[in-house]
Motif scaffolding. Sequence first.
Motif, PDB file in Angstrom:
ATOM      1  N   UNK A   1       0.890  -1.168   0.000  1.00 13.44           N
ATOM      2  CA  UNK A   1       0.000   0.000   0.000  1.00 13.44           C
ATOM      3  C   UNK A   1       0.930   1.220   0.000  1.00 13.44           C
ATOM      4  N   UNK A   2       1.286   1.711  -1.211  1.00  9.85           N
ATOM      5  CA  UNK A   2       2.389   2.682  -1.342  1.00  9.85           C
ATOM      6  C   UNK A   2       2.177   3.993  -0.602  1.00  9.85           C
ATOM      7  N   UNK A   3       0.939   4.408  -0.349  1.00 12.54           N
ATOM      8  CA  UNK A   3       0.720   5.725   0.274  1.00 12.54           C
ATOM      9  C   UNK A   3       0.951   5.700   1.784  1.00 12.54           C
ATOM     10  N   UNK A   4       1.034   4.521   2.386  1.00 11.19           N
ATOM     11  CA  UNK A   4       1.316   4.387   3.826  1.00 11.19           C
ATOM     12  C   UNK A   4       0.394   5.223   4.710  1.00 11.19           C
ATOM     13  N   UNK A   5      -0.895   5.244   4.406  1.00 10.83           N
ATOM     14  CA  UNK A   5      -1.824   5.926   5.324  1.00 10.83           C
ATOM     15  C   UNK A   5      -2.685   4.942   6.111  1.00 10.83           C
ATOM     16  N   UNK A   6      -2.861   3.714   5.553  1.00 14.79           N
ATOM     17  CA  UNK A   6      -3.463   2.639   6.359  1.00 14.79           C
ATOM     18  C   UNK A   6      -2.286   1.901   6.974  1.00 14.79           C
ATOM     19  N   UNK A   7      -2.192   1.904   8.308  1.00 19.63           N
ATOM     20  CA  UNK A   7      -0.986   1.373   8.944  1.00 19.63           C
ATOM     21  C   UNK A   7      -1.064  -0.126   9.176  1.00 19.63           C
ATOM     22  N   UNK A   8      -2.222  -0.713   9.106  1.00 16.22           N
ATOM     23  CA  UNK A   8      -2.487  -2.163   9.084  1.00 16.22           C
ATOM     24  C   UNK A   8      -3.954  -2.387   9.390  1.00 16.22           C
ATOM     25  N   UNK A   9      -4.387  -3.658   9.253  1.00 12.56           N
ATOM     26  CA  UNK A   9      -5.816  -3.962   9.380  1.00 12.56           C
ATOM     27  C   UNK A   9      -6.025  -5.309  10.084  1.00 12.56           C
ATOM     28  N   UNK A  10      -7.241  -5.476  10.608  1.00 10.36           N
ATOM     29  CA  UNK A  10      -7.616  -6.742  11.241  1.00 10.36           C
ATOM     30  C   UNK A  10      -8.961  -7.183  10.671  1.00 10.36           C
TER      31      UNK A  10
ATOM     32  N   UNK B   1      -3.335  16.326   9.439  1.00  5.90           N
ATOM     33  CA  UNK B   1      -4.598  15.583   9.281  1.00  5.90           C
ATOM     34  C   UNK B   1      -4.709  14.991   7.875  1.00  5.90           C
ATOM     35  N   UNK B   2      -5.386  13.852   7.760  1.00  6.87           N
ATOM     36  CA  UNK B   2      -5.583  13.254   6.431  1.00  6.87           C
ATOM     37  C   UNK B   2      -6.647  14.056   5.694  1.00  6.87           C
ATOM     38  N   UNK B   3      -6.380  14.377   4.445  1.00  6.17           N
ATOM     39  CA  UNK B   3      -7.358  15.069   3.612  1.00  6.17           C
ATOM     40  C   UNK B   3      -7.965  14.016   2.673  1.00  6.17           C
ATOM     41  N   UNK B   4      -9.102  13.443   3.097  1.00 10.09           N
ATOM     42  CA  UNK B   4      -9.672  12.307   2.367  1.00 10.09           C
ATOM     43  C   UNK B   4     -10.091  12.665   0.943  1.00 10.09           C
ATOM     44  N   UNK B   5     -10.519  13.917   0.750  1.00 12.79           N
ATOM     45  CA  UNK B   5     -10.960  14.314  -0.588  1.00 12.79           C
ATOM     46  C   UNK B   5      -9.804  14.271  -1.587  1.00 12.79           C
ATOM     47  N   UNK B   6      -8.579  14.367  -1.062  1.00 15.04           N
ATOM     48  CA  UNK B   6      -7.411  14.382  -1.969  1.00 15.04           C
ATOM     49  C   UNK B   6      -6.652  13.059  -1.943  1.00 15.04           C
TER      50      UNK B   6
ATOM     51  N   UNK C   1      -5.745   9.165  -2.579  1.00  8.98           N
ATOM     52  CA  UNK C   1      -5.958   7.975  -3.406  1.00  8.98           C
ATOM     53  C   UNK C   1      -5.259   6.832  -2.688  1.00  8.98           C
ATOM     54  N   UNK C   2      -5.978   5.744  -2.483  1.00 13.38           N
ATOM     55  CA  UNK C   2      -5.409   4.623  -1.757  1.00 13.38           C
ATOM     56  C   UNK C   2      -5.376   3.408  -2.676  1.00 13.38           C
ATOM     57  N   UNK C   3      -4.204   2.817  -2.845  1.00 11.63           N
ATOM     58  CA  UNK C   3      -4.095   1.639  -3.716  1.00 11.63           C
ATOM     59  C   UNK C   3      -3.447   0.480  -2.966  1.00 11.63           C
ATOM     60  N   UNK C   4      -3.692  -0.705  -3.493  1.00 11.34           N
ATOM     61  CA  UNK C   4      -3.121  -1.930  -2.915  1.00 11.34           C
ATOM     62  C   UNK C   4      -2.594  -2.816  -4.034  1.00 11.34           C
ATOM     63  N   UNK C   5      -1.577  -3.591  -3.739  1.00 10.19           N
ATOM     64  CA  UNK C   5      -1.117  -4.615  -4.681  1.00 10.19           C
ATOM     65  C   UNK C   5      -0.470  -5.749  -3.893  1.00 10.19           C
ATOM     66  N   UNK C   6      -0.377  -6.922  -4.521  1.00  9.71           N
ATOM     67  CA  UNK C   6       0.237  -8.070  -3.840  1.00  9.71           C
ATOM     68  C   UNK C   6       1.755  -7.888  -3.829  1.00  9.71           C
ATOM     69  N   UNK C   7       2.422  -8.306  -2.750  1.00 10.10           N
ATOM     70  CA  UNK C   7       3.892  -8.245  -2.756  1.00 10.10           C
ATOM     71  C   UNK C   7       4.453  -9.256  -3.756  1.00 10.10           C
TER      72      UNK C   7
END
Length: 379
Positions: free
Chosen positions: A235-244, A280-285, A287-293
């Motif tokens: 997750x290249x933008x590093x704004x989601x720090x991990x999930x459960x 603060x995170x500016x959600x309107x701006x 973009x969050x992406x994901x890819x497999x390692x």
Amino acid sequence: MRTLAVLGATGSIGRQALDLISRHPDSFKAAVLTANQNHEALFDLVRAFRPAAAGLVAEPKVLPEDVRFCDWYFGEDASERALRAHRPDDCLAAVVGIAGLGAVMAALETSQRVLLANKEALVTAGDLVMARARALNKPILPVDSEHSAIFQCLEGAGDNAPKRLILTASGGPFRTWSAEAIERATVADALGHPTWRMGKKITVDCATMMNKGLEVIEAHHLFGMPSEAIDVVVHPQSVIHSMVEFSDGAVLAQMGAPDMRGPIGYAMGYPERVPYGAEPLNFAKLTITFEAPDEARFPCLRLAREALASGGGAPAILNGANEAAVAAFLEGRIPFGGIPRLVGTALDRVPKRVIDTMEDVAEADRLARECVNQAIRAL
Ligand code: NDP
Ligand code: MG
């Protein structure tokens, strides 16, 4: 007011913890500050934070008059002796590498809580560290951002057990590079991390993705989850720090700007949050992406999972080989592509013995380093 030891005070994590202390002088007091050999930097911190004790692995030739007011400790076990003499409320373990393991074990005895950044301590001796923490009934609060995120998500889970942990990874500076280009990457290339500013060793670990492999092992020990239930997603933008993820498919994520003062502060202030002027995170701006390692271009992730599956001394061998290989890369003795090859060689050649004691861990680490250095001499 809580007293805090900052082990590795001159480092990236140590300095950010001290920044939080400066912002909240009524809540935290730096009681013990230690470092390895960077004595001028530590003297400056001692002058600024006036701790009761300080320590350095390498004894300086002279101790300036204006830092003599505190108790000084020198030598390999400086951190441990300072902790035992001063018993701070909390101990932030922010030394880099297995060099910090002894102090983590000591901190479990001397302090009420261990705030753990030093992931190599859990990678090399996770079973022993966690068993000691349980026996002494002392919490280990994660400082690594992914583990802090999971810890925060689990806070909202009540009695529901997690089904899957999802560690996010930035992908590092070589995320889009070809295997050939990665093989020849220079030290300057490897030290150019896109989203986080950190010490050199962990920055190289991010470039090989060994960091994420170490974090899978760290998560296994901290949260008692098997390797199969710990996923990694880039997750290249590093704004989601991990999930459960839970049994009903619901996923909780912890988000925020990539700033380590967030997770450091969460551990320091737990259960209270510690403001530090976060962007603060500016959600309107956003973009969050994901890819497999890609384990073909980044084999360290696979090597770490294999070491965790082998158990016994394998993770300590993985870590010792990686520390030796990263040091050799930073000294210009091996190419970047040599790091995973040498770690693989050590995992093949060094016998994976059962780990019962700290001496067993030290022996696995020693054999792994010896194997790597021998293999480098033979190149
Ligand atoms: P740095 O290289 O920036 O700092 C390391 C610190 O440890 C320095 O203060 C160094 O002293 C000190 N040190 C090294 N050996 C010893 C020793 N034997 N006794 C006492 N102090 C010692 O590393 P980071 O701050 O980047 O990382 C620290 C730990 O936190 C690592 O385990 C890393 O994986 C983890 N971590 C770091 C993150 C980050 O953003 N930086 C994020 C998540 C985890 P000196 O200056 O004298 O060399
Ligand atoms: Mg991390």
